[in-house]
Design an enzyme around this catalytic site. Structure first.
Site, PDB file in Angstrom:
ATOM      1  N   HIS A 183       5.610  -6.785  -5.513  1.00 42.17           N
ATOM      2  CA  HIS A 183       6.424  -7.142  -4.350  1.00 42.17           C
ATOM      3  C   HIS A 183       7.434  -8.249  -4.658  1.00 42.17           C
ATOM      4  O   HIS A 183       8.632  -8.104  -4.434  1.00 42.17           O
ATOM      5  CB  HIS A 183       5.535  -7.607  -3.196  1.00 42.17           C
ATOM      6  CG  HIS A 183       4.627  -6.554  -2.667  1.00 42.17           C
ATOM      7  ND1 HIS A 183       4.901  -5.207  -2.733  1.00 42.17           N
ATOM      8  CD2 HIS A 183       3.422  -6.641  -2.039  1.00 42.17           C
ATOM      9  CE1 HIS A 183       3.917  -4.527  -2.176  1.00 42.17           C
ATOM     10  NE2 HIS A 183       3.006  -5.367  -1.761  1.00 42.17           N
ATOM     11  N   ASP A 207       6.325   1.111  -3.257  1.00 45.82           N
ATOM     12  CA  ASP A 207       6.151  -0.299  -2.900  1.00 45.82           C
ATOM     13  C   ASP A 207       6.685  -0.435  -1.483  1.00 45.82           C
ATOM     14  O   ASP A 207       7.895  -0.385  -1.264  1.00 45.82           O
ATOM     15  CB  ASP A 207       6.928  -1.192  -3.868  1.00 45.82           C
ATOM     16  CG  ASP A 207       6.735  -2.681  -3.590  1.00 45.82           C
ATOM     17  OD1 ASP A 207       6.309  -3.025  -2.471  1.00 45.82           O
ATOM     18  OD2 ASP A 207       7.027  -3.499  -4.477  1.00 45.82           O
ATOM     19  N   HIS A 208       5.803  -0.602  -0.504  1.00 44.44           N
ATOM     20  CA  HIS A 208       6.252  -0.548   0.888  1.00 44.44           C
ATOM     21  C   HIS A 208       7.220  -1.667   1.247  1.00 44.44           C
ATOM     22  O   HIS A 208       7.964  -1.556   2.216  1.00 44.44           O
ATOM     23  CB  HIS A 208       5.048  -0.550   1.836  1.00 44.44           C
ATOM     24  CG  HIS A 208       4.343  -1.870   1.935  1.00 44.44           C
ATOM     25  ND1 HIS A 208       3.331  -2.230   1.081  1.00 44.44           N
ATOM     26  CD2 HIS A 208       4.509  -2.902   2.787  1.00 44.44           C
ATOM     27  CE1 HIS A 208       2.898  -3.436   1.402  1.00 44.44           C
ATOM     28  NE2 HIS A 208       3.589  -3.871   2.427  1.00 44.44           N
TER      29      HIS A 208
END
Length: 513
Positions: free
Chosen positions: A264, A201-202
């Site tokens: 996110h 998950d960036h």
């Protein structure tokens, strides 16, 4: 000096982090958008910081016929456009030697046997130096299952020794609901050990997100007031000004809830609300994050209707330009009920956060691009300045994630003069100014950690499933009554007016970033 021959900006007494261990990184989908915009620029950025080993190779795997030199030229163009700094010729000379391309259709097992032979060939020049292998699946979700199965079938996931580790990075979406996420996790574990699986998950690679734990647990003044006694509510906003662009085919099947909230926003919520871990070992930190997700109140259908607002952008104006509505976007159904905006009220049922609402919102074609966590504290118990002009403004703490990473604290002070007039003042810092931080893609830390075998910032299987469990009642209602709770909003606004009503019912308003 770095491995690229660039002068380091670190002071002499500042011990730099160790480079990653010898690694061959295999990128499936090497000619795609993710590799071009994020992965290869991030690797180049790591090279400029002396964080890649000399025994390092990127093997790009794609369906498009291409020579090594053609691939290197493409990567040069991509890195020039997306890297944090202008490309340095000397550093590029070091980096480009470590780029090779493998044209593999990936339709059957023979392609993977051919890939295995190519990897052995790439690593042959190391002599006795053992290398780990990192497989990055930068591919559409429907290709992931076959790739994993074939990697296992030809033995590419077997670990001959601890130094010859094998790890796989999986991009979101991790399924499209709870059942599919459970099936995907079961399939992954049929080929790999959980310790080999890195669900990326960036958002967790951004400095401010990582700093949230340091902010809370390394400062004695904040943690004592980080609870229901002192905090009134929390707002988490991830807003985008862009539309779906060329992703209409994917997005119309996913929507904002699946694309952003379940991963996110829930991770930002978990980091904000988690209990102090007993250590910063990976599983100790991830245990606390998943406990937050398990504590989120599961809504009944009536509660979903009261606490969740979905929206879809209509035609409007963005940066003085007219833009079309979502249903007029390419590859989007003309009668689509897919949401491009979600706002919701969530309650965490534990001792620390009982009765403290967490308001989440995310959307496309909104007024401003911003990601932030806003913690609003309770008002003072008495208005001792009740006769002073103006309203008593509650203190708030703003953790800015993008585009300008930093933290701000707002509080009240007396305005100079003879009257007892209050004014809001701000204490603020941003990373770029204070730490001279180099701009990054958000993937640098995650790739570096994976090569070192540190999964702290990655999703674990139970975290993925817990997130889907929370949104399951919302997805169910969306399936049975797709237009229920779905409202249009003009592009360039902050979403449908019903999102304002969601907070107004509680006597609160959304913060304007």
């Amino acid at each position: 000096m770095t491995a690229c021959g660039l002068p380091s900006d670190k002071p002499a007494d500042d011990t730099p982090p160790a480079p990653a261990p010898p690694t061959t990184m295999v990128i499936f989908g090497a000619t795609g958008d993710l590799a071009a915009r994020k992965l290869l620029p991030a690797l180049y950025n790591l090279a400029t910081r002396d964080l890649l080993p000399d025994a390092f190779t990127v093997v790009g795997v794609g369906r498009k016929p291409m020579s090594d030199d053609e691939y290197r030229q493409k990567v040069r163009e991509d890195v020039s456009e997306h890297a944090a700094t202008p490309v340095d010729d000397k550093c590029w000379a070091w980096f480009v030697e470590r780029l090779v391309y493998a044209f593999e259709p990936l339709d059957d097992e023979s392609s993977y046997q051919s890939l295995s032979a190519r990897l052995d060939e790439v690593e042959h020049g190391d002599g006795d130096t053992p290398r780990g292998r990192l497989f990055y699946l930068a591919t559409p979700p429907d290709a992931m299952s076959d790739i994993i199965a074939h990697l296992g079938a030809v033995g590419l996931t077997r670990e001959p020794s601890p130094e010859r580790w094998r790890r796989v990075i999986v991009e979101k979406p991790f399924g499209h609901d709870l059942a599919s996420a459970q099936a995907l996790n079961q399939q992954l574990r049929g080929v790999l050990e959980e310790r080999q699986i890195y669900r990326i998950d960036h958002y967790l690679g951004k400095e401010t997100v990582q700093n949230l734990m340091a902010f809370r647990f390394a400062n004695g003044i904040f943690e004592p007031i980080w609870n229901r006694r002192y905090i009134d509510h929390v707002q988490i906003t991830v807003a985008e000004t862009v539309g779906v662009e060329d992703r209409g085919g994917y997005y119309d099947k996913a929507g904002a809830l699946r694309d952003m909230v379940q991963n996110h926003l829930f991770q930002l919520l978990a980091l904000t609300a988690m209990e102090p871990p007993i250590s910063f070992r990976a599983d100790d930190v991830r245990d606390e994050r998943v406990r937050v997700l398990h504590a989120i109140h599961l809504c009944s259908p009536d509660e979903v209707r009261r606490r969740v607002v979905r929206g879809q952008y209509a035609a409007g104006t963005e940066s003085a330009d007219d833009v079309r509505g979502y249903r007029d976007e390419p590859k989007v159904a003309a009668d689509s009920t897919t949401e491009t905006f979600v706002a919701m009220k969530m309650l965490i049922e534990n001792w620390r956060w009982a009765d403290v609402p967490f308001y989440l919102r995310t959307g496309k074609r909104l007024e401003k691009r911003v990601s932030e966590i806003a913690v609003q504290f309770r008002r003072p118990p008495m208005r001792l300045f009740g006769t002073a002009p103006g309203e008593m403004v509650p203190n708030d703490l703003i953790i800015r994630i993008q585009p300008d990473e930093g933290i701000s604290l707002h509080f009240q002070a007396k305005v100079p003069g003879t009257r007892s007039t209050l004014g809001t003042v701000e204490m603020s810092f941003d990373y770029a100014d204070y730490f001279s931080a180099t701009p990054a893609t958000g993937y640098e830390t995650l790739l570096y950690d994976c090569m070192h075998g540190d999964p702290t910032l990655f999703h674990r299987a139970d975290m993925v499933e817990a997130g889907w469990d929370v949104v399951a009642p919302i997805l169910e209602l969306m399936t049975t009554t797709p237009r229920d709770g779905l409202f249009d909003y003009p592009a360039g606004s902050w979403g449908p007016t019903e999102a304002e009503t969601l907070l107004a019912r509680d006597g609160r308003t959304w913060r304007v970033p």
